[in-house]
Each structure stands twice: as C-alpha cells, then as structure tokens.
Design a protein around this motif. Structure first.
Motif, PDB file in Angstrom:
ATOM      1  N   PRO A 287       0.831  -1.219   0.000  1.00 59.80           N
ATOM      2  CA  PRO A 287       0.000   0.000   0.000  1.00 59.80           C
ATOM      3  C   PRO A 287       0.858   1.259   0.000  1.00 59.80           C
ATOM      4  N   GLY A 288       0.260   2.334  -0.481  1.00 60.09           N
ATOM      5  CA  GLY A 288       0.981   3.603  -0.485  1.00 60.09           C
ATOM      6  C   GLY A 288       0.861   4.315   0.856  1.00 60.09           C
ATOM      7  N   GLU A 289       1.495   5.442   0.965  1.00 62.28           N
ATOM      8  CA  GLU A 289       1.444   6.218   2.209  1.00 62.28           C
ATOM      9  C   GLU A 289       0.013   6.672   2.483  1.00 62.28           C
ATOM     10  N   PHE A 290      -0.371   6.547   3.741  1.00 56.46           N
ATOM     11  CA  PHE A 290      -1.729   6.938   4.126  1.00 56.46           C
ATOM     12  C   PHE A 290      -1.658   7.519   5.540  1.00 56.46           C
ATOM     13  N   PRO A 291      -1.280   8.773   5.661  1.00 56.99           N
ATOM     14  CA  PRO A 291      -1.071   9.378   6.976  1.00 56.99           C
ATOM     15  C   PRO A 291      -2.347   9.384   7.818  1.00 56.99           C
ATOM     16  N   GLY A 292      -2.184   9.107   9.085  1.00 58.52           N
ATOM     17  CA  GLY A 292      -3.326   9.172   9.999  1.00 58.52           C
ATOM     18  C   GLY A 292      -3.166   8.218  11.156  1.00 58.52           C
ATOM     19  N   ARG A 313      -3.939  -5.573  13.228  1.00 55.30           N
ATOM     20  CA  ARG A 313      -2.740  -4.852  13.676  1.00 55.30           C
ATOM     21  C   ARG A 313      -1.565  -5.148  12.748  1.00 55.30           C
ATOM     22  N   GLN A 314      -1.369  -6.429  12.449  1.00 56.22           N
ATOM     23  CA  GLN A 314      -0.229  -6.830  11.627  1.00 56.22           C
ATOM     24  C   GLN A 314      -0.393  -6.386  10.177  1.00 56.22           C
ATOM     25  N   LEU A 315      -1.608  -6.483   9.659  1.00 56.92           N
ATOM     26  CA  LEU A 315      -1.837  -6.130   8.262  1.00 56.92           C
ATOM     27  C   LEU A 315      -1.732  -4.624   8.040  1.00 56.92           C
ATOM     28  N   LEU A 316      -2.395  -3.852   8.903  1.00 57.82           N
ATOM     29  CA  LEU A 316      -2.408  -2.401   8.716  1.00 57.82           C
ATOM     30  C   LEU A 316      -1.079  -1.758   9.092  1.00 57.82           C
ATOM     31  N   ALA A 317      -0.232  -2.490   9.811  1.00 54.61           N
ATOM     32  CA  ALA A 317       1.108  -1.978  10.135  1.00 54.61           C
ATOM     33  C   ALA A 317       1.962  -1.838   8.888  1.00 54.61           C
ATOM     34  N   LYS A 318       1.545  -2.467   7.794  1.00 52.69           N
ATOM     35  CA  LYS A 318       2.290  -2.406   6.533  1.00 52.69           C
ATOM     36  C   LYS A 318       1.993  -1.117   5.757  1.00 52.69           C
ATOM     37  N   ILE A 319       1.054  -0.305   6.262  1.00 55.91           N
ATOM     38  CA  ILE A 319       0.692   0.939   5.575  1.00 55.91           C
ATOM     39  C   ILE A 319       1.618   2.066   6.047  1.00 55.91           C
ATOM     40  N   PRO A 320       2.449   2.610   5.173  1.00 56.92           N
ATOM     41  CA  PRO A 320       3.341   3.701   5.572  1.00 56.92           C
ATOM     42  C   PRO A 320       2.569   4.924   6.065  1.00 56.92           C
ATOM     43  N   GLU A 321       3.073   5.514   7.131  1.00 63.95           N
ATOM     44  CA  GLU A 321       2.530   6.747   7.702  1.00 63.95           C
ATOM     45  C   GLU A 321       1.214   6.562   8.456  1.00 63.95           C
ATOM     46  N   PRO A 390     -11.283  -3.144   8.888  1.00 64.79           N
ATOM     47  CA  PRO A 390      -9.846  -3.034   8.601  1.00 64.79           C
ATOM     48  C   PRO A 390      -9.516  -3.085   7.107  1.00 64.79           C
ATOM     49  N   LEU A 391     -10.234  -3.916   6.347  1.00 62.67           N
ATOM     50  CA  LEU A 391      -9.946  -3.985   4.915  1.00 62.67           C
ATOM     51  C   LEU A 391     -10.449  -2.754   4.171  1.00 62.67           C
ATOM     52  N   ALA A 392     -11.430  -2.064   4.724  1.00 71.06           N
ATOM     53  CA  ALA A 392     -11.863  -0.793   4.130  1.00 71.06           C
ATOM     54  C   ALA A 392     -10.776   0.259   4.338  1.00 71.06           C
ATOM     55  N   TYR A 393     -10.129   0.196   5.492  1.00 73.26           N
ATOM     56  CA  TYR A 393      -9.009   1.113   5.770  1.00 73.26           C
ATOM     57  C   TYR A 393      -7.862   0.822   4.801  1.00 73.26           C
ATOM     58  N   LEU A 394      -7.579  -0.464   4.595  1.00 76.62           N
ATOM     59  CA  LEU A 394      -6.523  -0.852   3.655  1.00 76.62           C
ATOM     60  C   LEU A 394      -6.884  -0.442   2.231  1.00 76.62           C
ATOM     61  N   ALA A 395      -8.158  -0.567   1.887  1.00 76.64           N
ATOM     62  CA  ALA A 395      -8.604  -0.178   0.549  1.00 76.64           C
ATOM     63  C   ALA A 395      -8.363   1.320   0.305  1.00 76.64           C
TER      64      ALA A 395
END
Length: 400
Positions: A287-292, A313-321, A390-395
C-alpha cells in the motif's frame, strides 16, 4: 447438540473461581451476583435441568440479560462452554414462549433468511415497533444492498494466488455494503479470485441468541448446502460473528449422526475472517502512504481463531505513515450484541460509554473493527470519527 440435558455434567465443572466476574460486561455495570455467569449457570441448573426451582419472570430476565459476548467462556478456567449453556437455556425457554416471541421469530426469519424479499424489511420494522421490540435507535438500511451491487465471480488482478468464496453477512449486505465492496477490491487487488455464491442467508447467530433453534438450523442448512459444493480454497467473511457461527456453533445445532455434519465440517475447516486471511496470505501489492491515526476495537466474537484479533494490527502496520494508537482494553464489549441493545437500552449505553471514552482518549481519527453491529453502535456516538472495517481502511490506502 444444544440441548440442556447434554450439559448436565459439564455445568457442574464450574468451580466458582470468579474469572467470569472480572470479564462480564453486564456484571461490571449491574454489580449483582445474580448477573455473573456462574450464578446464571446455577440458576439454569436448578430451574431447567434439576427443576428444583420454578421458572419465574425473574429467572427469564436473568437468563436473557446476557450479551452472549463469550467473554466468560474464553476466560473460564474450567473450560465450561458458558455461552452454549445459556443459549441452550434460551432455546428451552423459547419453546414455551407466547405469541409475542413467536411473532418476533417470524419477523427475524423473514428478514434474515429471505434476503431477496425487499418488502419484508419494511414490514418487519413496522411489526417490530408494534411488538415494542425495538427502539428509536435502529440502523438505516443501505439504499442498495451489497448483493444487488456485486455478484458472480470476480477475477483476480495479476497472477491468481487463491480462489475464495465470500460469505457476505447480513450486516454488510443490508447496512454496510461499502465494507463488502472494499473486501472484494482488496482481495482481487492482491491476486485473489472471489466467488460470491448466490442464495446465501443469515449465518444463524441472531436466531440462536433469541433461542430460535429451528431458525438457526434453517440458516445453517441452506448455507452448508451451498458453500460445501463450491470449488474454493477458503471461505472468507468480513464479520467475526458469521465466522463464529460456522467455526464453533453450526455443528452443535444438529445431532452428531446427522448427514449435514459432513458438509458443516467441510465448510468450517475453510472459514477465515477476511482480514485474517489476507494477513496470512500476505500482500502482493504494497500500500501507499496513508497518513493518519487509527485505533482497533476487537469484536467479542473473535475467539474462534487464535490469530483473528491480531490480524488487523499486523496487516495495517504495513501501511506507511499510518499509526495504530491502542485504546485501553481494546477487547472490552461495546454493548451492542446484535439486537441486545434494543431491549436493554440503558444497560447497553452504559457498557458503550466506557468504550467511547477509551476511543476518544486515543486521539485517533478512525476506528477499525470487523463487526458491523459494533461499527453501527459505536458510530452512532462517534460523529467525529470514521468507524470502518480493517480492509476498508486498507482499501483507502490502496486508493481503491
């Protein structure tokens, strides 16, 4: 099977250690010993198994004043299936119920097991209000349900890494189709072919909570027949309650020698919560950077998998920022529990208040959780937050 006679021995394994007292959301608000699980089990044993006490309105009130959150079962040092015993007691009490309960069952079955009958939903709401089994705080139905937006087989993007069936629960279908769309987009974006089987109905958990064994059996039979026939490697669901239905409850609805057990076992072995599945498979696309900042509310019905509570926790930790800010007691119940909050409004609001305070103290802008009912019930008060799967956040991080 969920018959009280089958629990006559195991109910006596309760050692009255008090662990359930420390985890029961109802007791923590009421502070009444009669509302602790160990006391409920004693009451059920005396009134419905040994029959040394009469079944009074107060007995029914105590048995029904339970969220079935499973916290007591997960914390029980003697491994007593507390929520199963309480459910079995509700089934027995339901068999002796009157007209109102019968009409309530009818409404629920029509809504949850006949998804194609759009008109039933509005009629059910009208009947429910006349029966005084709802409140003003009811979720708004989506203008277009998920099953009317997406169907069939959706091909993976790039190299196919897996083929799964997507079990779309009632919460996603009727209330939050955006969750379903996000799940499909994230899966296909990561090389997963997604099959959305037609004819799927409710998982059966709402019926069980009401003591409607026949309604739950009807749901499970329909779903097991459909899902067991699919050529897929896994069955994913975005809802932890739906996953619990097949992982730990479905087989208990039928005798051990019932022919359906083989299909239930086949389906159960393939079931995953969607975030957990994606985390286990691994992301094919970073995923790309997604500050927040976000915080994570762990749904109560997560105990059927040892990894489902950590997967977001583990999956969304891969989202930069993106930063996870943990709340105090992330696994504490929000008070919704399906339709429980409708009939126990004051109690549910007290339980929710602790969760709301914990969320606000984190300073996070978003809350992620897998349960659609939790999402609705928390979102009613969190007007300054987004509550999403969580997958909506990743989307969002993917720009999908």
């Amino acid at each position: 099977m969920l018959k009280l006679t089958d629990y006559a021995r195991v109910i006596n394994k309760c050692s009255h250690c008090g662990y359930c007292q420390a985890t029961c959301p109802v007791y923590m608000e009421d502070l009444l010993e009669s509302h602790v699980t160990r006391a409920r089990l004693d009451l059920i044993n005396a009134t419905l198994i040994k029959k040394t006490m009469p079944v009074t309105p107060r007995v029914k009130q105590i048995i029904n004043r339970c969220l079935l959150c499973t916290s007591c079962t997960r914390s029980c040092s003697s491994q007593v299936p507390c929520d199963d015993i309480i459910t079995a007691a509700r089934i027995e009490l339901s068999d002796k119920s009157g007209t109102v309960d019968s009409l309530k069952k009818f409404v629920m079955r029509k809504v949850l097991n006949q998804r194609g009958l759009a008109g039933v939903l509005s009629k059910a709401g009208s009947v429910a209000q006349k029966l005084n089994i709802t409140s003003l705080e009811v979720p708004t139905l989506a203008s277009t349900t998920f099953d009317r937006q997406i169907s069939g087989t959706l091909e993976s993007c790039g190299e196919k890494r897996a083929r799964v069936a997507y079990f779309v629960g009632c919460g996603t279908n009727f209330l939050f189709p955006d969750t379903g769309i996000a799940v499909v987009k994230v899966l296909t974006h990561n090389g997963v072919e997604v099959v959305i089987p037609p004819g799927i109905v409710c998982c059966g958990i709402p019926a069980l909570a009401e003591g409607d064994l026949e309604g739950a059996q009807e749901s499970v039979r329909t779903n097991a027949e459909i899902l067991s026939s699919l050529d897929v490697e896994a069955i994913v669901t975005d809802c932890t309650s739906c996953g619990m239905a097949f992982k730990t409850k479905a087989a208990k609805l039928y005798p051990d020698n019932d022919p359906l057990q083989e299909k239930i076992k086949l389906v159960s072995e393939k079931f995953w919560e969607a975030t957990d599945f994606m985390n286990n498979l691994g992301l094919a696309v970073e995923p790309g950077e997604f500050p927040g900042r976000y915080t994570y509310h762990e749904p109560c019905h997560r105990g059927w998998s040892v990894t489902v509570d950590e997967a977001p926790r583990q999956l969304l930790a891969k989202i930069p920022e993106s930063e996870l800010t943990e709340m105090e007691e992330p696994g504490r119940c929000c008070g919704a529990a399906g339709t429980f909050y409708l009939e126990h409004r004051e109690l549910s609001e007290k339980i929710r208040s602790h969760k709301l305070n914990s969320i606000r103290e984190t300073g996070a802008e978003k809350v992620v959780t897998q349960c659609p009912v939790c999402r609705f019930y928390l979102g009613m008060q969190l007007k300054d937050h987004q509550v999403v799967h969580p997958l909506a956040y990743l989307a969002e991080a993917y720009g999908l």
